[in-house]
Scaffold this active site. Structure first.
Site, PDB file in Angstrom:
ATOM      1  N   GLU A   1       0.162  -5.414 -17.121  1.00 13.13           N
ATOM      2  CA  GLU A   1       0.927  -4.580 -17.656  1.00 13.13           C
ATOM      3  C   GLU A   1       1.301  -3.500 -17.142  1.00 13.13           C
ATOM      4  O   GLU A   1       2.561  -2.628 -17.751  1.00 13.13           O
ATOM      5  CB  GLU A   1      -0.577  -4.256 -18.058  1.00 13.13           C
ATOM      6  CG  GLU A   1      -0.420  -3.323 -19.484  1.00 13.13           C
ATOM      7  CD  GLU A   1       0.213  -3.365 -20.331  1.00 13.13           C
ATOM      8  OE1 GLU A   1      -0.377  -4.047 -21.185  1.00 13.13           O
ATOM      9  OE2 GLU A   1       0.636  -3.127 -21.064  1.00 13.13           O
TER      10      GLU A   1
ATOM     11  N   PHE B   1       1.479  -1.191  -0.165  1.00 16.72           N
ATOM     12  CA  PHE B   1       0.319   0.497  -0.395  1.00 16.72           C
ATOM     13  C   PHE B   1       0.903   1.168   0.210  1.00 16.72           C
ATOM     14  O   PHE B   1       0.800   2.281   0.835  1.00 16.72           O
ATOM     15  CB  PHE B   1      -1.098   0.117   1.421  1.00 16.72           C
ATOM     16  CG  PHE B   1      -2.027   0.810   0.787  1.00 16.72           C
ATOM     17  CD1 PHE B   1      -3.059   0.051  -0.114  1.00 16.72           C
ATOM     18  CD2 PHE B   1      -2.814   1.575   1.723  1.00 16.72           C
ATOM     19  CE1 PHE B   1      -4.225   1.063  -0.241  1.00 16.72           C
ATOM     20  CE2 PHE B   1      -3.981   3.007   1.238  1.00 16.72           C
ATOM     21  CZ  PHE B   1      -4.452   2.135   0.417  1.00 16.72           C
TER      22      PHE B   1
ATOM     23  N   GLY C   1       3.835   6.992 -12.196  1.00 14.02           N
ATOM     24  CA  GLY C   1       2.970   7.641 -11.642  1.00 14.02           C
ATOM     25  C   GLY C   1       1.987   6.653 -11.157  1.00 14.02           C
ATOM     26  O   GLY C   1       1.705   6.137 -11.241  1.00 14.02           O
TER      27      GLY C   1
ATOM     28  N   GLY D   1       4.304   1.878 -17.018  1.00 15.01           N
ATOM     29  CA  GLY D   1       3.429   2.740 -16.371  1.00 15.01           C
ATOM     30  C   GLY D   1       1.795   2.279 -16.806  1.00 15.01           C
ATOM     31  O   GLY D   1       1.650   1.341 -17.394  1.00 15.01           O
TER      32      GLY D   1
ATOM     33  N   LYS E   1      12.714  -3.826 -17.166  1.00 16.52           N
ATOM     34  CA  LYS E   1      11.582  -3.791 -18.233  1.00 16.52           C
ATOM     35  C   LYS E   1      11.842  -4.144 -19.681  1.00 16.52           C
ATOM     36  O   LYS E   1      11.008  -5.098 -19.746  1.00 16.52           O
ATOM     37  CB  LYS E   1      11.306  -2.225 -18.082  1.00 16.52           C
ATOM     38  CG  LYS E   1      11.007  -1.568 -17.137  1.00 16.52           C
ATOM     39  CD  LYS E   1      10.539  -0.609 -17.150  1.00 16.52           C
ATOM     40  CE  LYS E   1      10.014   0.031 -15.950  1.00 16.52           C
ATOM     41  NZ  LYS E   1      10.478   1.742 -15.437  1.00 16.52           N
TER      42      LYS E   1
HETATM   43  N1  HSE Z   1      11.822   4.794 -11.409  1.00 16.84           N
HETATM   44  C1  HSE Z   1      10.651   4.609 -12.454  1.00 16.84           C
HETATM   45  C2  HSE Z   1      10.620   5.410 -13.948  1.00 16.84           C
HETATM   46  C3  HSE Z   1       9.083   4.559 -12.303  1.00 16.84           C
HETATM   47  O1  HSE Z   1      11.934   6.798 -13.529  1.00 16.84           O
HETATM   48  O2  HSE Z   1      10.449   5.317 -14.876  1.00 16.84           O
HETATM   49  C4  HSE Z   1       8.533   3.759 -12.859  1.00 16.84           C
HETATM   50  O3  HSE Z   1       8.885   2.394 -12.994  1.00 16.84           O
END
Ligand code: HSE
Length: 332
Positions: free
Chosen positions: A145, A11, A313, A150, A221
């Site tokens: 996803e 959370f 975000g 994001g 990623k």
């Molecule tokens: N720290 C990451 C960024 C946050 O700046 O893209 C999202 O995964």
């Protein structure tokens, strides 16, 4: 009306974003025939459970006032195994040492017959095949996803909208913090330390910003993309990674004089995974500014498809999580 019960493990910013989004979309979801109830929430200090649905407004206030959601101390694993629910949403922090607690949460959820939705990169970058197999063996959905870029729906795009295509390569900018730093340094000629601090204040940098600027977050990623789209069984160690810490104002200036920008580009092409600063022409689709992310996907039938948007975000990330929850709810 279909009742869909979820648990929310974690959370922090993302978990709270999910709770706020479920509150604000309550009517919208009901119109879609979905009565979404959160029956368990945990954070690092304890948990809250209500099998009829937790009052999310009250939990958000309690977290703000006391620093925790806790009204009890049932563990995440106990909740996953013993509280009836359809979908376990893991938004615990990324850990690339051993993937925990997210990895244990996800494997336990599949063992207990729960579908899984997550934004947690660690377990997927380390043990993607095992997680996918556990989901398939138990006939459950595994949706992630929100782990990459994001709000930008890369996996939905490739797996649903571009179904039937063979993806031959992907390039992208997958770390908003690095993109913000490079953009501000180039456009405003601001010093590295100052813009890094700004990125931290915007709330987009990782707790340890070395994960961002050394290219680790982007590499995680890229590994998830490679595993999901190419089925490569890659881990973080298969990525050739260079961060942005050695990019000087002079290099950015020189790039600008040549109508180019320097970007931290991720690429998965010909089985090779690479994250490194690259010169990109100013008018190139990859030359997005600020905190934006972008993915450019090369396919055999559709040609090149480029998609860009907010890569971080809490509400933006919750957008992807909610879309995964709705996808599963529609298939139940
Ligand atoms: N720290 C990451 C960024 C946050 O700046 O893209 C999202 O995964």
């Amino acid at each position: 009306m279909k009742t869909v019960r979820i648990t929310l493990m974690g959370f922090g910013a993302v978990g709270q974003g999910v709770a706020k989004t479920i509150l604000s979309k309550n009517e919208y979801l009901k119109k879609q025939g979905i009565d979404l109830r959160v029956v368990g929430i945990t954070d690092s200090k304890g948990s809250d459970i209500n099998i009829d649905g937790i009052d999310l407004k009250a939990v958000i206030s309690r977290k703000k006032e006391t620093g925790t959601v806790a009204t009890g101390n049932m563990s995440a694993l106990d909740i996953i195994r013993n509280v009836d629910h359809e979908i376990m949403v893991d938004v615990t922090p990324t850990n690339i040492e051993n993937g925990e607690p997210g990895l244990g949460n996800m494997l336990s959820a599949f063992g207990a017959g729960r579908h899984v939705v997550t934004s947690n990169k660690g377990p997927l970058a380390m043990r993607f095949s095992e997680l996918k197999e556990a989901a398939e063996d138990n006939g459950l959905f595994f949706r992630y996803e929100a782990t990459v870029a994001g709000a930008v729906p890369i996996f939905n795009l490739v797996h649903e909208a571009l179904a039937g295509n063979t993806v031959t390569g992907i390039e992208g900018i997958l770390n908003g913090t690095c993109n913000y730093i490079l953009t501000r340094m180039a456009e405003e000629r601001m010093p590295y330390e100052l813009v890094l601090k700004e990125a931290q204040e915007l709330g987009i940098a990782e707790t340890d910003p070395a994960y961002d600027v050394e290219g680790i977050d982007a590499a995680l990623k890229l590994v998830i993309i490679a595993n999901s789209i190419f089925g490569t069984g890659a881990t973080y160690h298969d990525v050739d990674v260079t961060g942005i810490t050695k990019i000087t104002p002079e290099a950015l200036e020189l790039a600008s004089q040549n109508n180019s920008v320097i970007k931290l580009v991720c690429e998965a092409v010909d089985g090779k995974l690479r994250v490194a600063p690259r010169l990109v022409p100013k008018r190139h689709p990859l030359a997005v500014g600020g905190t934006l992310n972008v993915a450019s996907i090369q396919t055999d039938l559709a040609g090149r498809i480029t998609i860009s948007g907010k890569g971080a975000g809490s509400i933006e990330t919750a957008s992807s999580i909610l879309s995964d929850i709705i996808y599963i709810a529609r298939h139940l």
